[in-house]
Design a protein around this motif. Structure first.
Motif, PDB file in Angstrom:
ATOM      1  N   GLU A 252       0.827  -1.210   0.000  1.00 60.13           N
ATOM      2  CA  GLU A 252       0.000   0.000   0.000  1.00 60.13           C
ATOM      3  C   GLU A 252       0.859   1.257   0.000  1.00 60.13           C
ATOM      4  N   THR A 253       1.967   1.227   0.748  1.00 55.57           N
ATOM      5  CA  THR A 253       2.842   2.393   0.832  1.00 55.57           C
ATOM      6  C   THR A 253       3.568   2.648  -0.483  1.00 55.57           C
ATOM      7  N   VAL A 254       4.143   1.609  -1.061  1.00 52.52           N
ATOM      8  CA  VAL A 254       4.980   1.766  -2.254  1.00 52.52           C
ATOM      9  C   VAL A 254       4.141   1.859  -3.533  1.00 52.52           C
TER      10      VAL A 254
ATOM     11  N   GLN B 153       4.610  -2.733 -10.739  1.00 60.00           N
ATOM     12  CA  GLN B 153       5.387  -2.704 -11.970  1.00 60.00           C
ATOM     13  C   GLN B 153       6.831  -3.049 -11.650  1.00 60.00           C
ATOM     14  N   GLU B 154       7.559  -3.368 -12.678  1.00 59.90           N
ATOM     15  CA  GLU B 154       8.957  -3.767 -12.480  1.00 59.90           C
ATOM     16  C   GLU B 154       9.762  -2.665 -11.800  1.00 59.90           C
TER      17      GLU B 154
ATOM     18  N   PRO C 117      12.599  -2.712  -6.764  1.00 59.70           N
ATOM     19  CA  PRO C 117      13.705  -2.366  -5.849  1.00 59.70           C
ATOM     20  C   PRO C 117      13.233  -1.729  -4.539  1.00 59.70           C
ATOM     21  N   LYS C 118      12.066  -1.117  -4.527  1.00 60.34           N
ATOM     22  CA  LYS C 118      11.533  -0.476  -3.320  1.00 60.34           C
ATOM     23  C   LYS C 118      10.779  -1.458  -2.431  1.00 60.34           C
ATOM     24  N   LEU C 119      10.425  -2.623  -2.947  1.00 62.59           N
ATOM     25  CA  LEU C 119       9.653  -3.613  -2.190  1.00 62.59           C
ATOM     26  C   LEU C 119      10.597  -4.608  -1.509  1.00 62.59           C
TER      27      LEU C 119
END
Length: 178
Positions: A128-130, A138-139, A143-145
């Motif tokens: 939910e945050t990202v 999406q691809e 990197p943020k997940l």
């Protein structure tokens, strides 16, 4: 995949094989005809030099490029690299391997997430945050997940996609580079 895993009485009593009591042989032949149809579509869609320009080159086209070519073009006595039957077998292996491993890995990941509600809540919060609720992942989001990455890696650690590989054993001691 289902047919190859079935108990077949003919495997244990070979003289019953021509009778095909369970019908497994006939079903396997129909599967073989399906693979033959896929191969024939590639033969019809390509010429001797390769695929026609309107069609993308795929894995079967690459295998056909090696069909009936000697391993060493200068030695005509060598056997061929690949035959039509090999293409069918490799295609069946690729279909089975790509489907089964992905499906099993996803099922195990979801089952582990369901068994651990705290992990599921943390994962939902990260998504939910990202990403938010209004779009798909999406691809560029990957990197943020970081928590999702850890969950996937832990799931694959607990339930590897190929846990029953053929075991290997060293037959004798060896020294490499001293």
């Amino acid at each position: 995949m289902h047919l190859h895993g079935l108990f077949n009485i003919s495997d244990f009593i070979p003289y019953l094989a021509p009778l095909d009591i369970q019908g497994i042989g006939g079903r396997l032949k129909r599967t073989s005809k399906l693979l033959e149809k896929i191969i024939e579509e590639h033969v019809q869609g390509s010429d001797l030099d390769g695929p026609k320009p309107h069609r993308c080159r795929d894995f079967i086209d690459v295998m056909f490029s090696k069909l009936n070519q000697p391993m060493d073009p200068h030695d005509e006595d060598q056997t061929y690299i690949i035959q039509r039957e090999n293409i069918k077998a490799i295609t069946l292996d690729m279909i089975g391997a790509s489907f089964e491993t992905s499906a099993v890995a996803i099922v195990w990941a979801f089952s582990e997430i369901l068994r651990h509600p705290r992990v599921m809540v943390s994962l939902q919060k990260e998504l939910e945050t990202v990403v938010g609720r209004n779009r798909f992942v999406q691809e560029s989001d990957l990197p943020k997940l970081t928590y999702l990455d850890m969950v996937v890696k832990e799931s694959l650690r607990l339930h590897p996609v190929a846990p029953f590989l053929v075991p290997r054993e060293s037959m004798e001691d060896i020294v490499i580079n001293g």
